[in-house]
Design a protein around this motif. Sequence first.
Motif, short mmCIF file in Angstrom:
data_model
loop_
_atom_site.label_atom_id
_atom_site.label_comp_id
_atom_site.label_asym_id
_atom_site.label_seq_id
_atom_site.Cartn_x
_atom_site.Cartn_y
_atom_site.Cartn_z
N ARG A 47 -40.85 0.63 31.19
CA ARG A 47 -40.11 1.40 32.53
C ARG A 47 -40.04 1.27 33.46
NH1 ARG A 47 -39.06 5.16 27.62
NH2 ARG A 47 -40.30 6.43 28.99
N GLY A 48 -41.36 1.26 33.95
CA GLY A 48 -41.52 1.56 35.26
C GLY A 48 -41.13 -0.18 35.67
N VAL A 49 -41.92 -0.66 34.53
CA VAL A 49 -42.26 -2.15 35.64
C VAL A 49 -40.40 -2.66 36.18
CG1 VAL A 49 -42.82 -4.49 34.76
CG2 VAL A 49 -44.00 -2.60 34.20
N ALA A 50 -39.95 -2.10 34.86
CA ALA A 50 -37.83 -2.70 34.92
C ALA A 50 -37.94 -1.71 36.12
CB ALA A 50 -37.57 -2.37 33.54
N ALA A 51 -37.86 -0.85 35.94
CA ALA A 51 -37.45 -0.31 38.31
C ALA A 51 -38.05 -0.69 39.33
CB ALA A 51 -37.76 0.73 37.22
N ALA A 52 -39.39 -0.77 39.15
CA ALA A 52 -40.52 -1.66 40.52
C ALA A 52 -39.28 -3.31 40.73
CB ALA A 52 -41.29 -1.51 40.30
N ARG A 53 -39.04 -3.81 39.41
CA ARG A 53 -38.48 -5.57 39.41
C ARG A 53 -36.66 -4.69 40.23
NH1 ARG A 53 -40.24 -9.42 35.30
NH2 ARG A 53 -38.60 -10.33 36.80
N ARG A 54 -36.65 -4.46 39.62
CA ARG A 54 -35.03 -3.55 40.34
C ARG A 54 -35.00 -3.98 41.39
NH1 ARG A 54 -34.69 -1.64 35.35
NH2 ARG A 54 -34.65 0.66 36.31
N LYS A 55 -35.72 -2.79 42.25
CA LYS A 55 -36.26 -2.36 43.61
C LYS A 55 -36.76 -3.49 44.33
CE LYS A 55 -35.93 2.28 42.13
NZ LYS A 55 -37.06 3.70 41.77
N ASP A 56 -37.58 -4.15 43.76
CA ASP A 56 -38.68 -5.64 44.50
C ASP A 56 -39.75 -4.97 45.50
OD1 ASP A 56 -38.93 -7.78 44.59
OD2 ASP A 56 -37.68 -8.24 46.40
N ASP A 57 -39.69 -3.42 44.26
CA ASP A 57 -41.71 -2.98 44.96
C ASP A 57 -42.43 -3.21 44.10
OD1 ASP A 57 -42.64 -1.15 45.85
OD2 ASP A 57 -41.81 0.69 45.25
N GLN A 59 -45.40 -2.99 45.10
CA GLN A 59 -46.39 -2.99 45.14
C GLN A 59 -46.19 -1.22 44.06
OE1 GLN A 59 -47.38 0.77 48.23
NE2 GLN A 59 -48.99 1.58 47.43
N ALA A 60 -45.63 -0.80 43.20
CA ALA A 60 -44.83 0.04 41.67
C ALA A 60 -44.56 -0.50 40.68
CB ALA A 60 -43.38 0.65 42.38
N GLU A 61 -44.27 -1.96 40.81
CA GLU A 61 -44.45 -3.32 39.79
C GLU A 61 -46.15 -2.93 39.15
OE1 GLU A 61 -43.78 -7.39 38.76
OE2 GLU A 61 -43.14 -6.81 40.19
N ARG A 62 -47.05 -3.33 40.34
CA ARG A 62 -48.04 -3.01 40.23
C ARG A 62 -48.70 -2.18 39.32
NH1 ARG A 62 -50.48 -4.37 45.43
NH2 ARG A 62 -48.84 -6.64 45.00
N ALA A 63 -49.14 -1.25 39.65
CA ALA A 63 -48.62 0.82 39.20
C ALA A 63 -48.11 0.30 38.27
CB ALA A 63 -48.91 1.56 39.91
N ALA A 64 -47.12 -0.04 37.95
CA ALA A 64 -46.84 0.38 36.79
C ALA A 64 -47.47 -0.60 35.38
CB ALA A 64 -45.48 0.26 36.42
N ARG A 65 -47.59 -1.92 35.75
CA ARG A 65 -48.16 -3.11 35.12
C ARG A 65 -50.02 -3.63 34.64
NH1 ARG A 65 -45.41 -7.30 34.27
NH2 ARG A 65 -43.69 -8.09 35.40
N ALA A 66 -50.15 -2.22 35.65
CA ALA A 66 -51.52 -1.18 34.93
C ALA A 66 -51.36 -0.20 34.30
CB ALA A 66 -52.61 -1.23 36.83
N ARG A 67 -50.71 0.41 34.51
CA ARG A 67 -50.45 2.10 33.45
C ARG A 67 -49.86 0.73 31.89
NH1 ARG A 67 -47.39 3.37 36.92
NH2 ARG A 67 -45.14 3.86 35.17
N VAL A 68 -49.17 -0.71 31.75
CA VAL A 68 -48.98 -0.88 30.92
C VAL A 68 -49.90 -0.83 30.21
CG1 VAL A 68 -47.89 -2.76 29.52
CG2 VAL A 68 -46.75 -1.74 31.12
N HIS A 69 -51.22 -2.16 30.56
CA HIS A 69 -52.28 -2.56 30.58
C HIS A 69 -53.66 -1.30 29.90
CE1 HIS A 69 -55.74 -4.91 30.68
NE2 HIS A 69 -56.82 -4.56 30.89
N GLN A 70 -53.07 -0.15 30.81
CA GLN A 70 -54.13 1.16 30.01
C GLN A 70 -53.95 1.51 28.83
OE1 GLN A 70 -54.38 3.96 33.16
NE2 GLN A 70 -56.84 4.44 32.08
N ALA A 71 -53.20 1.63 28.71
CA ALA A 71 -51.95 2.23 27.15
C ALA A 71 -52.30 1.12 26.41
CB ALA A 71 -50.52 2.36 27.62
N LYS A 72 -52.35 -0.34 26.48
CA LYS A 72 -52.14 -1.37 25.62
C LYS A 72 -53.88 -1.74 25.21
CE LYS A 72 -49.74 -4.60 25.11
NZ LYS A 72 -48.73 -4.40 24.28
N VAL A 73 -54.48 -0.85 26.00
CA VAL A 73 -56.51 -1.47 25.88
C VAL A 73 -56.60 -0.01 24.92
CG1 VAL A 73 -58.42 -0.19 27.00
CG2 VAL A 73 -57.48 -2.24 27.84
#
Length: 115
Positions: A47-57, A59-73
């Motif tokens: 959801r953080g990835v989607a929110a950051a993309r909507r805001k065109d942010d 840095q926030a998108e990168r951070a959210a994607r890192a959390r996605v990766h961390q959770a999937k690992v």
Amino acid sequence: MPTRSQPERTSDGRYIVVDGRRWRATDPDIPPEPAGRLRGHLMAARRGVAAARRKDDTQAERAARARVHQAKVALGERGDPWWEQSTTERTARWRDGLTALDAAADAAGGATDDR
């Protein structure tokens, strides 16, 4: 509320099959409570990835994607295959991932929703 059917699994149980595509399955040895918490972190990060993309942010998108990766690992869906890890390595993988994701959520004010 209707129950969701489980996705098809390969005969060895290592992968699920969705629309004909194989995806690594979650480590089946993660206890239900931490597995549920990890899935909660994963969905919040998505959801953080989607929110950051909507805001065109970016840095926030990168951070959210890192959390996605961390959770999937932590869930065993990325990184070293869980079936090639010892029980000790598997336990450390999900515990360390959950600890880090919990700490990140706490640092963000306890929010894991990012909306």
